[in-house]
Write a protein that holds these residues in place. Structure first.
Motif, mmCIF file in Angstrom:
data_model
loop_
_atom_site.group_PDB
_atom_site.id
_atom_site.type_symbol
_atom_site.label_atom_id
_atom_site.label_comp_id
_atom_site.label_asym_id
_atom_site.label_seq_id
_atom_site.Cartn_x
_atom_site.Cartn_y
_atom_site.Cartn_z
ATOM 1 N N LYS A 1 0.846 -1.199 0.000
ATOM 2 C CA LYS A 1 0.000 0.000 0.000
ATOM 3 C C LYS A 1 0.883 1.252 0.000
ATOM 4 C CE LYS A 1 -0.649 -0.412 5.009
ATOM 5 N NZ LYS A 1 -1.600 -0.696 6.094
ATOM 6 N N PHE A 2 0.443 2.250 -0.744
ATOM 7 C CA PHE A 2 1.136 3.523 -0.919
ATOM 8 C C PHE A 2 2.499 3.361 -1.578
ATOM 9 C CE2 PHE A 2 -1.490 4.359 2.991
ATOM 10 C CZ PHE A 2 -2.481 5.055 2.313
ATOM 11 N N LYS A 3 2.639 2.291 -2.344
ATOM 12 C CA LYS A 3 3.864 2.080 -3.118
ATOM 13 C C LYS A 3 3.476 1.819 -4.574
ATOM 14 C CE LYS A 3 6.613 0.387 0.784
ATOM 15 N NZ LYS A 3 5.596 0.576 1.829
ATOM 16 N N HIS A 4 4.466 1.437 -5.373
ATOM 17 C CA HIS A 4 4.244 1.223 -6.798
ATOM 18 C C HIS A 4 4.674 -0.195 -7.184
ATOM 19 C CE1 HIS A 4 3.430 5.504 -7.626
ATOM 20 N NE2 HIS A 4 4.357 5.734 -6.719
ATOM 21 N N PRO A 5 3.890 -1.203 -6.810
ATOM 22 C CA PRO A 5 4.267 -2.580 -7.128
ATOM 23 C C PRO A 5 4.116 -2.894 -8.615
ATOM 24 C CG PRO A 5 2.069 -2.528 -6.193
ATOM 25 C CD PRO A 5 2.606 -1.125 -6.081
ATOM 26 N N THR A 6 4.857 -3.900 -9.034
ATOM 27 C CA THR A 6 4.739 -4.452 -10.384
ATOM 28 C C THR A 6 4.015 -5.792 -10.300
ATOM 29 O OG1 THR A 6 6.789 -5.722 -10.252
ATOM 30 C CG2 THR A 6 6.965 -3.399 -10.946
ATOM 31 N N PRO A 7 3.586 -6.346 -11.427
ATOM 32 C CA PRO A 7 2.980 -7.682 -11.387
ATOM 33 C C PRO A 7 3.898 -8.725 -10.761
ATOM 34 C CG PRO A 7 2.491 -6.627 -13.473
ATOM 35 C CD PRO A 7 3.461 -5.731 -12.768
ATOM 36 N N ASN A 8 5.204 -8.565 -10.948
ATOM 37 C CA ASN A 8 6.115 -9.530 -10.350
ATOM 38 C C ASN A 8 6.064 -9.482 -8.827
ATOM 39 O OD1 ASN A 8 8.285 -11.557 -10.893
ATOM 40 N ND2 ASN A 8 9.467 -10.136 -9.609
ATOM 41 N N ASP A 9 5.811 -8.311 -8.267
ATOM 42 C CA ASP A 9 5.667 -8.213 -6.812
ATOM 43 C C ASP A 9 4.437 -8.980 -6.338
ATOM 44 O OD1 ASP A 9 7.934 -6.487 -6.411
ATOM 45 O OD2 ASP A 9 6.745 -4.854 -7.251
ATOM 46 N N PHE A 10 3.354 -8.902 -7.115
ATOM 47 C CA PHE A 10 2.161 -9.683 -6.767
ATOM 48 C C PHE A 10 2.448 -11.170 -6.894
ATOM 49 C CE2 PHE A 10 -2.037 -11.544 -7.299
ATOM 50 C CZ PHE A 10 -2.771 -10.875 -6.334
ATOM 51 N N LYS A 11 3.159 -11.540 -7.937
ATOM 52 C CA LYS A 11 3.518 -12.950 -8.131
ATOM 53 C C LYS A 11 4.320 -13.470 -6.945
ATOM 54 C CE LYS A 11 6.980 -14.196 -10.860
ATOM 55 N NZ LYS A 11 7.840 -15.122 -10.049
ATOM 56 N N ARG A 12 5.286 -12.690 -6.475
ATOM 57 C CA ARG A 12 6.128 -13.137 -5.371
ATOM 58 C C ARG A 12 5.301 -13.344 -4.101
ATOM 59 N NH1 ARG A 12 8.876 -15.603 -4.646
ATOM 60 N NH2 ARG A 12 10.427 -14.775 -3.204
ATOM 61 N N VAL A 13 4.348 -12.459 -3.855
ATOM 62 C CA VAL A 13 3.497 -12.629 -2.680
ATOM 63 C C VAL A 13 2.660 -13.900 -2.819
ATOM 64 C CG1 VAL A 13 1.611 -11.646 -1.328
ATOM 65 C CG2 VAL A 13 3.437 -10.163 -2.162
ATOM 66 N N ALA A 14 2.076 -14.103 -3.999
ATOM 67 C CA ALA A 14 1.262 -15.305 -4.221
ATOM 68 C C ALA A 14 2.091 -16.573 -4.064
ATOM 69 C CB ALA A 14 0.621 -15.254 -5.604
ATOM 70 N N GLU A 15 3.338 -16.541 -4.513
ATOM 71 C CA GLU A 15 4.209 -17.704 -4.368
ATOM 72 C C GLU A 15 4.547 -17.968 -2.908
ATOM 73 O OE1 GLU A 15 6.671 -17.835 -8.587
ATOM 74 O OE2 GLU A 15 7.364 -16.474 -7.011
ATOM 75 N N GLU A 16 4.814 -16.904 -2.159
ATOM 76 C CA GLU A 16 5.136 -17.068 -0.736
ATOM 77 C C GLU A 16 3.931 -17.595 0.043
ATOM 78 O OE1 GLU A 16 7.915 -16.813 0.778
ATOM 79 O OE2 GLU A 16 9.244 -15.767 -0.598
ATOM 80 N N VAL A 17 2.750 -17.094 -0.274
ATOM 81 C CA VAL A 17 1.545 -17.531 0.422
ATOM 82 C C VAL A 17 1.239 -18.994 0.122
ATOM 83 C CG1 VAL A 17 -0.971 -17.269 0.488
ATOM 84 C CG2 VAL A 17 0.497 -15.253 0.651
ATOM 85 N N SER A 18 1.347 -19.362 -1.151
ATOM 86 C CA SER A 18 0.877 -20.684 -1.587
ATOM 87 C C SER A 18 1.953 -21.754 -1.616
ATOM 88 C CB SER A 18 0.271 -20.573 -2.988
ATOM 89 O OG SER A 18 1.273 -20.241 -3.947
ATOM 90 N N GLY A 19 3.234 -21.349 -1.691
ATOM 91 C CA GLY A 19 4.301 -22.322 -1.866
ATOM 92 C C GLY A 19 4.360 -22.898 -3.267
#
Length: 619
Positions: A477-495
């Protein structure tokens, strides 16, 4: 908790945060605007004064800066004008029919009708700065560089003319709104790890640095304004406080707004506007500012206001809390467009249409305004995820459990599949302005982008998708993420490794197409008829009436999604995880323990299979 434990817990938390999706060395610029605007409502012109503080955190010195002058697009011969002449399906709002053919409305604007922003002076830290204008971009050469980790002050004066309402901004909209003031001020261009983003205003959207806004607008005292931010003097202007004593000077009232941590500021004004407000359960004050054309319109807006507060409560729970105290829905513009803590929408709609557009634009408060997504580069990340949120909220608030039970965005899937089979599809990672047709852009950004989100839930599991959205909110929040940042979060959450999905579904036009090739007493043959491999859920109903759900993970995932018992079709059904499949093998043999009478690939209908007719078998 004792002090030593508290410090240890804090350090562990910070280390966990750094390891959980934040990229090392991330930085972003900051802007703070203070503007004073004097409006001539008769000529649709205004004079502007602005002090801008620009903080440089880039790790390098800057010898030049750039601003956007969006109003300059509304002039004959502009890039926006020329684009309307060549694109095969121009936006119908921006053209007129001449002898049965569409012609650009911009091309015929007179000098009194065009838009412009003419810069009169620019001072940089008190010194005159040289500048030049090229289309909608203002280039400023600095007398001395902005050093890293320093803040520079710019003082600008300019004069502007509001164009005829053609796209988003403008005067005298089709519904009669006098001023729709969007993308209306000299706006600092975005600078990040990818460099300066200097996109000409051709028709698509934007990216900008976060900052604080302090804006004062002087306009005829009879006008009412709906705006970004929080009104600081409601007792001195018309419309917000009953029996307010309007304070005026030279027949003008002064409207003062402030707001923090946004990256664009919009407003609209009309003497006929009325204002309503309500507060959500979470404490967000939602304003509606609209023209009370007739009783039906008024009733629709009043009902929509209540539903808007429900929207903020729903979205805050599922995608992260809305962080600003207000949100304003203003009638204006030519459709619907999101801005910081506000949106302009056309208001002469039926209730369903009005609520739908409000939900969509309000959802942009997350994807795009909480996360300063670059809409010119990752338009699907903005529009697609927004469309996804809009539809989920709409179905929940309107209580449509029969839709929610399976795929909640089936219409988006249908639109995407139609595009994929049309021969007009282009890679979803294409720059927004460069699509060959508006048809392709709209269905890529909105429909395929929404499909991407829902199908991601199919890959990692619905609960993991929900956790990903909330974790992403906390990190970005209040930053400028890229799709790769979303991908990394999804990978960390799901394994689960998601490189293959993000690459192929975003960067190519490859399509998903599976089919049941053979059903025998002891096995089922599944064929991948396309060049995009996916994990599969396959529901088998045996001849004796029992059921079994087979899950075939994709080898590239290097992991498995958990069981999804929240889907009714899976409840009480045995789940068997099979050996992983891989993309170099076109056929998979699924073993059966007894005779099957029905087989279904993807019973929840979340797989974007372009030819689902052969995804089921029934004896």
């Amino acid at each position: 908790m004792n002090l030593k434990l508290s410090i240890s817990f804090l350090l562990v938390s910070l280390l966990s945060l750094a390891a959980f999706g934040q990229r090392k060395g991330y930085w972003q610029q900051k802007v703070d605007y203070s503007m004073d605007i004097d409006v001539n409502e008769k000529t649709f012109q205004y004079d502007g004064k602005m002090t801008l503080k620009y903080s440089n955190h880039s790790g390098q010195s800057l010898n030049k800066v750039y601003f956007h002058l969006y109003f300059n697009a509304f002039q004959p011969g502009s890039m926006m004008d020329e684009r309307l002449k060549t694109i095969p399906d121009p936006d119908r709002r921006m053209v007129k029919q001449v002898n049965g053919k569409p012609e650009s409305r911009i091309a015929s604007l007179t000098p009194e009708q065009i838009g412009y922003q003419k810069i009169k002076s620019i001072r940089y830290n008190g010194q005159e700065a040289s500048f030049k204008v090229d289309g909608t971009i203002l280039e400023v050469t600095l007398p001395s560089p902005i050093l890293d980790n320093s803040t520079a002050t710019f003082d600008l004066t300019w004069t502007a003319q509001v164009p005829e309402q053609i796209r988003r901004s403008g005067r005298n909209s089709a519904e009669g709104v006098a001023f729709s003031m969007t993308q209306w001020y000299p706006k600092m261009a975005h600078f990040d790890e990818f460099g300066w983003h200097l996109d000409e205003y051709v028709g698509r959207e934007f990216v900008a640095p976060f900052g604080d806004f302090d804006v004062t607008i002087h306009i005829n005292k009879n006008y009412v304004i709906g705006s970004s931010g929080k009104l600081q003097n409601p007792n001195e202007v018309k419309g917000y406080v009953k029996n307010a004593k309007v304070k005026s000077k030279n027949n003008k009232a002064s409207w003062h707004y402030k707001v923090s941590n946004i990256h664009d500021f919009a407003w609209a004004a009309d003497p006929k506007f009325v204002v309503d407000s309500a507060k959500s359960k979470g404490g967000i004050t939602v304003y509606t500012v609209y023209l009370p054309t007739d009783k039906t319109i008024v009733d629709n807006w009043k009902t929509a206001l209540t539903m808007a507060t429900d929207f903020f409560d729903y979205t805050g729970k599922h995608f992260g809390a809305y962080p600003w105290p207000t949100y304003t829905v203003v009638q204006g513009g030519d459709g619907g467009m999101e801005y910081g803590t506000a949106t302009l929408v056309t208001g002469g709609r039926n209730l369903k249409g009005l609520v739908g557009v409000i939900y969509h634009e309000a959802a942009h408060s997350w994807y795009q305004h909480l996360f300063g997504i670059n809409e010119t580069v990752d338009e699907w990340f903005d529009e697609g995820f927004t469309s996804y949120i809009e539809e989920l909220a709409y179905q929940e608030i309107f209580d449509r459990p029969q839709v929610r039970a399976l795929n909640p965005i089936g219409m988006a899937y249908n639109a995407y599949i139609k595009l994929a089979l049309s021969g007009k599809e282009e890679p979803m990672s294409l720059l927004a302005d460069y699509y060959n047709s508006n048809y392709a852009y709209s269905n890529e950004a909105y429909s395929k982008g929404a499909v991407f989100a829902e199908q991601l839930g199919y890959i990692i599991g619905k609960e993991n998708l929900q956790k990903t959205f909330l974790r992403f909110y906390e990190l970005w929040k209040f930053k400028h993420p890229t799709p790769n940042d979303f991908k990394r979060v999804a990978e960390e959450v799901s394994g689960i490794n998601l490189k293959w999905y993000f690459n192929l579904f975003l960067n190519t036009t490859r399509r998903i197409d599976y089919g049941i090739a053979q059903v025998k007493d002891d096995h089922v043959l599944i064929r991948n008829k396309s060049d995009l491999a996916m994990p599969l859920d396959i529901l088998v109903e045996y001849a004796d009436g029992s059921k079994e759900l087979f899950y075939i993970p994709l080898r590239e995932m290097r992991g498995e999604k958990p069981a999804e018992q929240n889907y009714p079709v899976y409840q009480g059904v045995k789940r068997t995880v099979l050996t992983d499949w891989f993309w170099t093998r076109p056929v998979y043999r699924l073993p059966l323990s007894k005779k099957a009478k029905a087989v279904t690939i993807d019973p929840t209908q979340r797989l974007a299979d372009v030819n689902p007719q052969d995804n089921s078998y029934k004896q």
